[in-house]
Scaffold this motif. Structure first.
Motif: not given
Length: 208
Positions: A23, A26-28, A30, A53, A57, A97, A125-126, A129-130
Motif C-alpha cells: 500500500v 503504490c501510494s507513491t 498514486l 506520503l 498512507a 483522510t 496519494g493518501i 491509499a484510502t
C-alpha cells in the motif's frame, strides 16, 4: 528497514507486512499520478512529499488490518464479518483522510512553485491509499486466512493435547503414557467405588 521491522513485529506475519508495504509503495505511484492530473512538475518538493506520503498512507491500512485481526470470525475467513468490519472502520479512515487532504488544501490554493507539488503528492496519494485500504487490504487478508491451516478444535478432557503428544512421540513412549493414564484412571475409579460402598452410619462416629 526500521519501518519493515516494526510492521513484521507488530503484525507477526511477513505476508501481512508485505500487504502494508505494498500500500505504501503504490501510494507513491498514486501521488505521481496526481501530479500528472493537476499539471504540476515532478521536482524536489514532490520527492519530499512522496517520502512523507509513505509513512502517512499506511496508517489507514494498519487501522483496517488491525480491526480485521482483532475479530475471530474474520480470522476464520467469514466474508460477511469482514465486510461488516470494513463498513465500521470506513468512517474513521475517511475522517483521517479528509482532514489530511483539507489540511494541505491551503498550500494548493496559495499557488507557487514550491508547496503545491508537495501538497498534491501527499493529498492525492493518501486518497488513493484510502481506497486501497478498504478494497485491497480486506481482499489480501481474506486470501491470507484461506492460506492458513485450519486449527483443530479442543475437545473435552484434553484429547487434542494427547493427539499432539502421540504424533510427536515414538510408539513406545505413546504406549507407556497411555498405560500410565489408564492406570491412574483405574485407581481413581477404584477409590471412588470404595467411597460409595462405605456405609454413612459406620463412617459417622457414635456419641457416648
Amino acid at each position: 528497514l526500521a519501518i519493515a521491522a516494526v510492521l513484521v513485529i507488530t503484525l507477526g506475519s511477513y505476508r501481512l507486512a508485505a500487504v502494508i508495504a505494498g500500500v505504501g509503495l503504490c501510494s507513491t505511484g498514486l501521488g505521481c499520478g496526481s501530479l500528472y492530473l493537476f499539471g504540476f512538475p515532478f521536482g524536489f518538493t514532490a520527492i519530499i512529499g512522496m517520502v512523507g506520503l509513505v509513512g502517512v498512507a499506511i496508517n489507514d491500512a494498519i487501522v483496517v488490518l488491525s480491526a480485521l485481526r482483532a475479530d475471530q470470525a474474520a480470522q476464520r475467513g467469514d466474508q460477511e464479518r469482514i465486510v461488516q468490519i470494513i463498513m465500521e472502520a470506513t468512517r474513521h479512515v475517511l475522517c483521517t483522510t479528509f482532514t489530511t487532504m483539507f489540511g494541505f488544501l491551503p498550500l494548493v490554493i496559495g499557488g507557487g512553485g514550491f508547496w503545491p507539488p508537495l501538497a498534491i503528492v501527499i493529498g492525492g496519494g493518501i486518497l488513493g491509499a484510502t481506497l486501497m485500504a478498504v478494497t485491497f487490504v480486506p481482499a489480501a487478508f481474506a486470501a491470507w486466512t484461506k492460506s492458513q491451516p485450519p486449527s483443530a478444535p479442543l475437545h473435552a478432557g484434553g484429547e487434542h493435547n494427547w493427539a499432539e503428544s502421540f504424533s510427536s512421540a515414538s510408539d513406545i513412549q505413546a504406549e507407556a503414557e497411555l498405560l500410565h493414564v489408564v492406570s491412574e484412571l483405574s485407581s481413581e475409579a477404584h477409590d471412588a467405588a470404595n467411597l460409595e460402598s462405605v456405609d454413612p452410619c459406620q463412617a459417622t462416629p457414635q456419641r457416648t
